[in-house]
Design a protein around this motif. Sequence first.
Motif, PDB file in Angstrom:
ATOM      1  N   UNK A 393       0.845  -1.199   0.000  1.00 38.48           N
ATOM      2  CA  UNK A 393       0.000   0.000   0.000  1.00 38.48           C
ATOM      3  C   UNK A 393       0.882   1.252   0.000  1.00 38.48           C
ATOM      4  N   UNK A 394       1.500   1.509  -1.129  1.00 39.92           N
ATOM      5  CA  UNK A 394       2.515   2.567  -1.242  1.00 39.92           C
ATOM      6  C   UNK A 394       1.850   3.925  -1.449  1.00 39.92           C
ATOM      7  N   UNK A 395       2.256   4.882  -0.628  1.00 40.61           N
ATOM      8  CA  UNK A 395       1.725   6.245  -0.747  1.00 40.61           C
ATOM      9  C   UNK A 395       2.693   7.164  -1.499  1.00 40.61           C
ATOM     10  N   UNK A 396       3.958   7.086  -1.120  1.00 45.57           N
ATOM     11  CA  UNK A 396       4.949   7.969  -1.751  1.00 45.57           C
ATOM     12  C   UNK A 396       6.308   7.270  -1.784  1.00 45.57           C
ATOM     13  N   UNK A 397       7.132   7.657  -2.751  1.00 43.33           N
ATOM     14  CA  UNK A 397       8.479   7.093  -2.891  1.00 43.33           C
ATOM     15  C   UNK A 397       9.458   8.226  -3.163  1.00 43.33           C
ATOM     16  N   UNK A 398      10.575   8.254  -2.445  1.00 43.30           N
ATOM     17  CA  UNK A 398      11.651   9.193  -2.748  1.00 43.30           C
ATOM     18  C   UNK A 398      12.911   8.410  -3.092  1.00 43.30           C
ATOM     19  N   UNK A 399      13.596   8.839  -4.139  1.00 44.90           N
ATOM     20  CA  UNK A 399      14.849   8.195  -4.549  1.00 44.90           C
ATOM     21  C   UNK A 399      15.933   9.263  -4.546  1.00 44.90           C
ATOM     22  N   UNK A 400      16.881   9.129  -3.635  1.00 46.57           N
ATOM     23  CA  UNK A 400      17.903  10.163  -3.415  1.00 46.57           C
ATOM     24  C   UNK A 400      17.245  11.542  -3.320  1.00 46.57           C
TER      25      UNK A 400
END
Length: 410
Positions: A393-400
């Motif tokens: 249940x992914x809300x947000x993703x940050x990559x570096x």
Amino acid sequence: MLFIRTTFFILLAAHWHLGLSCPQSDHSHPTREKAAEIARNNNARRDVRNVPAPKKIAIENVRVFDGEKLLPLRTVFINGDTIVPYVKGADVVDGNGGTLLPGLIDAHTHPSTVDHLETLSSFGVTTTIVASCQPEAICESIQNHTGLTDVRFSGLSANAPNSTHAKLLGLLPNETLTSPSQAPQFVDDQLAKGATFIKIVAEQPDSTTLDQDIMNALVDAAHAKGVRVACHAAGYAAADRALTARVDQLHHVPQDTPTDEPLIARILAQKAVSIPTLSIFRQFVMGGAAPPSAYSAANASAHELYKASVPILAGTDSNSNPTLGLPFGKALHDELELLVGAGMSTVDVLRSATVLAARHNLLFDRGVVAPGMRADLVLISGDPIANISATRDIQRVWIAGIEYEEVAAA
Ligand SMILES: [Zn+2]
């Protein structure tokens, strides 16, 4: 039975070959041309996406997985590409009481296009270990795409010229090894091409497989350069040979005879780790390419390894083979559930895709949510310690520090 088992090994190898739909055909030449074209397309997409600049961000009202438990609600700050203790003037993101995980790491995949990286990113896989680079043109072209999954790769996998894998991968004779004396040059060549580890293929022993002496020499040469060795070993005898060579990582688990006490004692003594890749075994069973016993053996191996405290890393073998492919990103969430099914605690399963995956791939800037670490973060709404499926249940993703905005529902 023997036929089925042989077929399974062939198919297990076959998916590595980009675009390979028929294991019996010789695809080496067209595949290389196709690979060059794909690499050109990947490079053409570098930096042309609309990537927002890294910012100062305050993620409020989140519980944080600290590698052992969920910490009470707090605020996590990002400054640029790094997690910091505090930063003034940050944009505020409300975490709504959700859970912030370190970015997920898939320790065994075969992406070849920027689209594959986009998919991995959308499922919160912020780092992936590409287990062998064949055709070689691909790997460099999927590295360093700002705002997308960070890629580490092995270069060519080490094979004997007439082995099953060499044929299926379409390796040229000069890309294979016939003598231990070639090992140092092979290792140097892969490192010069940007490999961060060395991959060896240990097949079930027969007259065509890589000699034990060559495997030993490869591990010695890699270790002399300070890099780790990952070894494909999908059968008991192959795992035995891999351990004799003193590899660092055993990829897959035996699908014939489950890993037992004698093998485990050697794994522990050598401080090796296991990447069971249960998802690909399940995929082969579901696709009719392997008998159900292959999955039960793999599951039993994962169970015994975990019980004996062998470090387990989450890896999927996700790939884009048209017949037995495994979807990028989503497969990691499947793998986490399968590892729970093999008897692992949810905390250890989360560790297998974060802190342990980082540590055992020598990625010391990630894998935990802490100041100074790369801002690779996944915000989910539920509690994955109570139920591992909450990672879906992914809300947000940050990559570096750069938010990947098109998150997926796994
Ligand atoms: Zn693989």
